[in-house]
Scaffold this motif. Structure first.
Motif, short mmCIF file in Angstrom:
data_model
loop_
_atom_site.label_atom_id
_atom_site.label_comp_id
_atom_site.label_asym_id
_atom_site.label_seq_id
_atom_site.Cartn_x
_atom_site.Cartn_y
_atom_site.Cartn_z
N ASN A 195 -25.55 15.35 34.67
CA ASN A 195 -26.75 16.02 35.17
C ASN A 195 -27.39 16.81 34.04
OD1 ASN A 195 -25.24 18.52 35.01
ND2 ASN A 195 -24.28 17.92 36.96
N SER A 196 -28.47 17.49 34.35
CA SER A 196 -29.19 18.25 33.31
C SER A 196 -28.35 19.42 32.81
CB SER A 196 -30.53 18.75 33.87
OG SER A 196 -30.32 19.57 35.01
N GLY A 197 -27.47 19.96 33.64
CA GLY A 197 -26.58 21.02 33.18
C GLY A 197 -25.66 20.52 32.08
N ASP A 198 -25.12 19.30 32.25
CA ASP A 198 -24.28 18.70 31.20
C ASP A 198 -25.09 18.47 29.93
OD1 ASP A 198 -22.05 18.69 32.76
OD2 ASP A 198 -21.98 16.52 33.09
N GLU A 199 -26.34 18.06 30.08
CA GLU A 199 -27.18 17.86 28.90
C GLU A 199 -27.34 19.15 28.10
OE1 GLU A 199 -30.72 15.34 29.14
OE2 GLU A 199 -30.31 15.13 31.29
N ARG A 200 -27.53 20.24 28.80
CA ARG A 200 -27.68 21.53 28.12
C ARG A 200 -26.39 21.93 27.42
NH1 ARG A 200 -29.22 24.94 33.05
NH2 ARG A 200 -29.13 26.70 31.58
N LEU A 201 -25.26 21.71 28.08
CA LEU A 201 -23.97 22.03 27.45
C LEU A 201 -23.73 21.15 26.22
CD1 LEU A 201 -21.73 22.45 30.62
CD2 LEU A 201 -22.32 24.25 28.99
N PHE A 202 -24.07 19.87 26.34
CA PHE A 202 -23.90 18.96 25.21
C PHE A 202 -24.72 19.45 24.02
CE2 PHE A 202 -25.40 15.13 22.91
CZ PHE A 202 -24.18 14.67 22.45
N THR A 203 -25.97 19.80 24.25
CA THR A 203 -26.82 20.29 23.17
C THR A 203 -26.26 21.58 22.58
OG1 THR A 203 -28.78 19.29 24.18
CG2 THR A 203 -29.15 21.04 22.58
N HIS A 204 -25.78 22.47 23.44
CA HIS A 204 -25.26 23.76 22.98
C HIS A 204 -24.05 23.59 22.06
CE1 HIS A 204 -24.19 28.06 23.29
NE2 HIS A 204 -22.95 27.64 23.43
N TYR A 205 -23.08 22.80 22.50
CA TYR A 205 -21.82 22.71 21.75
C TYR A 205 -21.87 21.73 20.59
CZ TYR A 205 -19.45 25.71 25.10
OH TYR A 205 -19.07 26.78 25.85
N PHE A 206 -22.72 20.72 20.67
CA PHE A 206 -22.71 19.69 19.63
C PHE A 206 -23.77 19.92 18.54
CE2 PHE A 206 -20.05 17.79 22.72
CZ PHE A 206 -19.27 16.85 22.06
N THR A 207 -24.70 20.81 18.76
CA THR A 207 -25.66 21.12 17.70
C THR A 207 -24.94 21.86 16.58
OG1 THR A 207 -27.49 21.24 19.27
CG2 THR A 207 -27.80 22.29 17.13
N ALA A 208 -25.04 21.33 15.38
CA ALA A 208 -24.32 21.89 14.23
C ALA A 208 -25.28 22.15 13.08
CB ALA A 208 -23.21 20.94 13.78
N GLN A 209 -24.88 23.08 12.23
CA GLN A 209 -25.64 23.40 11.02
C GLN A 209 -24.84 22.95 9.80
OE1 GLN A 209 -28.81 25.07 10.12
NE2 GLN A 209 -28.01 23.91 8.38
N PRO A 210 -25.28 21.90 9.07
CA PRO A 210 -24.57 21.52 7.85
C PRO A 210 -24.72 22.60 6.77
CG PRO A 210 -25.90 19.71 8.68
CD PRO A 210 -26.32 20.93 9.43
N LEU A 270 -25.90 11.58 3.83
CA LEU A 270 -26.17 10.54 4.81
C LEU A 270 -25.85 11.14 6.18
CD1 LEU A 270 -26.85 7.56 5.45
CD2 LEU A 270 -24.41 7.04 5.17
N LEU A 271 -26.87 11.28 7.01
CA LEU A 271 -26.74 11.98 8.29
C LEU A 271 -27.01 11.04 9.46
CD1 LEU A 271 -28.73 15.22 7.33
CD2 LEU A 271 -26.25 14.90 7.31
N THR A 272 -26.16 11.12 10.46
CA THR A 272 -26.34 10.39 11.72
C THR A 272 -26.57 11.42 12.81
OG1 THR A 272 -24.89 8.59 10.97
CG2 THR A 272 -25.33 8.75 13.33
N ARG A 273 -27.76 11.39 13.39
CA ARG A 273 -28.17 12.45 14.31
C ARG A 273 -28.67 11.83 15.59
NH1 ARG A 273 -31.68 15.89 10.92
NH2 ARG A 273 -33.09 14.11 11.01
N VAL A 274 -28.13 12.24 16.74
CA VAL A 274 -28.58 11.71 18.03
C VAL A 274 -29.72 12.57 18.56
CG1 VAL A 274 -26.32 10.76 18.53
CG2 VAL A 274 -26.93 12.99 19.44
N LYS A 275 -30.57 11.91 19.38
CA LYS A 275 -31.77 12.56 19.88
C LYS A 275 -31.89 12.35 21.39
CE LYS A 275 -34.56 10.00 17.51
NZ LYS A 275 -35.83 9.48 16.95
N GLU A 276 -32.75 13.13 21.99
CA GLU A 276 -33.09 12.90 23.40
C GLU A 276 -34.05 11.72 23.49
OE1 GLU A 276 -34.61 16.48 25.05
OE2 GLU A 276 -32.74 17.59 24.79
N PRO A 277 -34.15 11.06 24.64
CA PRO A 277 -33.48 11.40 25.90
C PRO A 277 -32.02 10.92 25.92
CG PRO A 277 -34.83 9.45 26.20
CD PRO A 277 -35.09 9.92 24.79
N PHE A 278 -31.16 11.77 26.46
CA PHE A 278 -29.76 11.42 26.60
C PHE A 278 -29.57 10.47 27.79
CE2 PHE A 278 -29.02 15.93 24.83
CZ PHE A 278 -29.22 15.48 23.54
N SER A 279 -28.37 9.92 27.90
CA SER A 279 -28.10 8.93 28.95
C SER A 279 -26.90 9.36 29.78
CB SER A 279 -27.83 7.56 28.32
OG SER A 279 -27.38 6.64 29.29
#
Length: 805
Positions: free
Chosen positions: A220-235, A267-276
């Protein structure tokens, strides 16, 4: 004798009562519990200079309290929100670190605070330091140990973001800094749960998009927000000297971040919205880019859409660039693969995959390095004129090995073979780490050959070897091979002549230890003195037995007998067969036999071999080949081949006199559990069965399972016939079902055991169903492991050990 029988009956009655009335976690009988609590053997990690090694002490089984620590299941991952790393169910913590010179001398302990646990040790390219991640209450810290002094120090606060798989940090080639994915500064608290949930709507407008069964997806959208929160990283680049850091890219959800061998690009691999909600993160819309160390995009390699429509065939792939990587032997050249058949394995084309490269400054048209008739399976870089390329085609189990000349853009096939053929396995290329810390082919000093090491399987056993392979004609010359009574495999080649090796040697009676061997000298020099972790099992005997199936296929299994057993004196024993079916395309390969007489066998975890301590014989891994040939699908005759293999195994152990037909049980884990239920449904060979973490209804995995590539609608009869759920009323023998509550394996959702138990119960079967809290597909907590073994021994004591009336 009467007293012994009375004591045996009393013991059985007590175990039966305990099994029926148990509450809470139980301990297995002695000496199983003592063996479970023994200290694991350390693991070696050779440094890039091949002069020293780190000895890594491993944690024993974690407590159930550790597994009970909250985790989040997001987009195919399981993470620990406390430390922003992988969930405890997926982490093997390390608890100690020692450094030892390969030349000799004792190991020097690296001093860490009591109770420290860490993961992901990695040598710097020059071998002078070892970096690792230390677990703290607030997160993961990056630490580094000095190889010369053995002193360790902290480089960062607990800010490392290790949520995504792959390396959370990577050494830069200058040895002075480390590329680290960190938690974004000031990100704040995690999003709260949705206060007012809304309907979840998914739409497919006529597009064909079959998807295999995945676990732990976003819901659900709550999971999407959690995914973005925890997986967003700063190299960040972190200095080894003082821990200072600087940003090198913008924050993002990175599934990969790798510096070029010259340290100038990322070399960066970055996922984007929309999530599935249908596929894991690796198939989300993805951007693959090359940036400089200021974060400026130099080249976009790919902008991939959501890939939720990849056909279920194993040889199918998503269209577009994939497997992007730096050429390890070049300063800054990126390479990747693209399907030339649209990713559709059913299309008939001359070229399936194409390997490309593009050198800095990454302008212009990519250059073709090699065309492949099958699917790309990996590349090992070497030098301008030599790279080792492998391809595979699952449908007929074919692998091809190719020598590529990157400079000329030419290639030459070394061999093509059935990759399940153990007798003719040529081994794998030996690699070494170059100055940038990247694995490259180890070439002979004259530059005319490379090296390969392999298992050396034959009828008598596995005898690992080292070969010199000519680059001119691909001919292999054997330099060294392990000999009986030892199993001795190559850990590292220490020189460019292939003469000095670090090996790991064991025998039936000698526990594994590390040695330095000079080829041509009789005796190697021992480096470690690791003890037997389970001396209680020293008297157990093992024997390879061979027999034939009715259709002529050769079969085998390893028969284990308890310590002190004497057939003439003790007669037949209650015996447990523990197996796992495998699919083949060639009956000759399916029938290959490999002895284990030179292996040091000690059980751990939830191993069925612990039953040897309780008076049971065990036939381990009796082969259950499911063979498809001459254009026929293997699974169309799965039941017939499975029961025929089991019947041959029963005949073999009965003929040996170690078992009687009325006291044999069958068991297995995962696909072995599926096998167990089918054998109880379709044969009368076994008195009882144990099925752990299985799948029993194939309509719940309609887009393929195990080695089945057809969908349910393409093979309705096969799916139905292979599902023991269909035949629940035919299972008359007692069956024990065990399943992890949090099973994360594709296809073995806990509901599989839940509904199978309901079906069996509804049919009046004698069934016990055990659910292990917090456990995934394999059980890890000390309490869970002990309880599983208690359940197994108690079940067999009740339903197998007594003589049948």
């Amino acid at each position: 004798m009467r007293h012994l029988l009375l004591l045996g009956a009393l013991s059985l009655a007590m175990s039966t009562t305990a099994l029926a009335q148990s509450t809470g976690y139980q301990q297995p009988p002695a000496p199983i519990a003592q063996i479970l609590d023994s200290k694991p053997t350390p693991v070696p990690l050779i440094d890039p200079t091949r002069t020293r090694m780190a000895l890594l002490e491993r944690a024993n089984l974690p407590s159930i309290g550790e597994l009970a620590e909250p985790d989040l299941k997001l987009a195919g991952y399981r993470i620990n929100p406390r430390n922003n790393g992988q969930a405890n169910s997926r982490v093997q913590w390390l608890t100690g670190l020692s450094l030892q010179n390969v030349a000799g001398g004792g190991a020097r302990k690296v001093q860490l605070a009591a109770g420290t646990r860490f993961i992901a040790p990695a040598w710097s390219p020059d071998g002078q330091r070892l970096a690792f991640l230390v677990d703290r209450p607030a997160g993961l810290e990056l630490w580094v140990a000095d190889a010369a002094t053995g002193k360790a120090r902290k480089l960062t606060q607990p800010i490392v973001n290790a949520a995504a798989t792959g390396a959370a940090f990577t050494w830069m080639p200058d040895n002075r800094s480390v590329l680290v994915r960190t938690v974004v500064a000031g990100r704040g608290a995690a999003p709260a749960a949705l206060a007012n949930p809304v309907p979840i709507v998914q739409v497919n407008a006529g597009r064909t998009a079959p998807v295999r069964t995945y676990q732990d997806l976003l819901k659900n959208s709550g999971d999407e927000r959690l995914f973005t929160h925890y997986f967003t990283a700063q190299p960040m680049l972190v200095s080894v000297a003082d821990g200072s850091s600087r940003k090198v890219a913008s924050p993002g959800v990175y599934l990969g971040a790798s510096p070029s061998p010259d340290g100038r690009y990322l070399l960066l691999t970055r996922v984007k919205e929309p999530f599935s909600y249908n596929v894991p993160a690796a198939l989300f819309p993805t951007e693959i880019v090359i940036t400089d160390l200021t974060g400026r995009t130099v080249r976009q390699l790919a902008d991939l859409p959501l890939r939720d429509d990849v056909p279920p065939q194993f040889d199918a792939v998503a269209p577009g660039p994939r497997s992007a990587q730096w050429r390890a032997d070049k300063p800054a050249t990126v390479a990747w693969v693209e399907a030339q058949d649209g990713g559709d394995a059913r299309r008939k084309v001359a070229v399936r995959d194409r390997l490309f490269e593009l050198a800095a400054p990454f302008a212009g048209t990519p250059r073709t390095l090699a065309d492949m008739k099958d699917r790309y399976a990996g590349v090992v870089w070497g030098k301008d004129d030599t790279a080792f390329l492998a391809t595979q085609w699952w449908n007929d189990r074919r692998e091809t090995r190719i020598l590529v000349n990157p400079a000329a853009g030419t290639s030459r096939v070394l061999l093509s073979r059935n990759f399940q053929d153990r007798y003719n396995d040529p081994g794998e290329p030996v690699t070494t780490l170059n100055a940038a810390g990247r694995p490259v082919l180890l070439f002979a000093a004259d530059g005319q050959a490379m090296f390969q090491s392999g298992a050396g399987a034959r009828r008598e056993g596995e005898f690992p070897f080292l070969d010199r392979v000519s680059l001119a004609d691909g001919k292999a010359t054997r330099l060294w091979q392990s000999a009986a009574p030892y199993y001795e495999d190559v850990v590292a080649v220490l020189d460019n002549e292939g003469k000095r090796l670090v090996t790991r040697r064991e025998s039936r009676t000698a526990p594994p230890n590390l040695f330095v061997r000079t080829i041509g000298q009789d005796q190697p020099r021992q480096l470690t003195q690791f003890p037997d972790p389970a001396p209680q099992l020293a008297g157990v005997t093992q024997q390879l037995i061979t027999y034939k199936r009715k259709d002529g296929v050769d079969l085998s299994g390893t028969l284990y007998l308890p310590a002190g057993y004497n057939k003439e004196r003790d007669g037949p024993l209650p015996l447990v067969m523990w197996a796992y079916p495998t699919e083949y395309t060639d009956p000759k390969v399916a029938g290959q036999v490999v002895d284990t007489d030179n292996r040091f066998v000690r059980p751990g975890g939830i191993s069925h071999l612990f039953l040897l301590t309780q008076g049971y014989a065990v036939l381990d891994d009796p082969k259950m080949p499911i063979v498809g040939a001459d254009g026929k699908e293997a699974n169309d005759t799965y039941i017939e081949q499975l029961t025929s293999s089991a019947e041959a195994a029963v005949d073999a152990v009965v003929k040996l006199g170690v078992a009687s037909r009325d006291r044999i049980a069958v068991g297995g884990h995962s696909y072995g559990a599926f096998m167990t239920a089918n054998l109880l449904a379709h044969s009368d060979l076994f008195r009882t069965g144990i099925a752990r973490s299985g799948a029993y209804n194939r309509t719940l995995t309609p887009f393929g399972f195990q080695a089945e590539q057809r969908t349910y609608w393409e093979a309705v009869e096969t799916y139905t016939k292979m599902s023991p759920f269909t035949y629940a009323p035919k299972i008359k023998e007692p069956i024990l079902l065990i399943h992890g509550e949090a099973d994360d394996n594709s296809g073995t959702f806990p509901v599989q055991s839940e509904r199978f138990y309901a079906a069996l119960k509804g049919a009046g079967a004698n069934v016990r169903y055990v659910v292990l809290p917090y456990e995934a597909h394999g059980y890890r907590a000390r309490e869970s492991v002990g309880h599983t073994l208690w359940e197994m021994t108690g079940w067999l004591d009740r339903y197998l050990k007594p003589a049948k009336k």
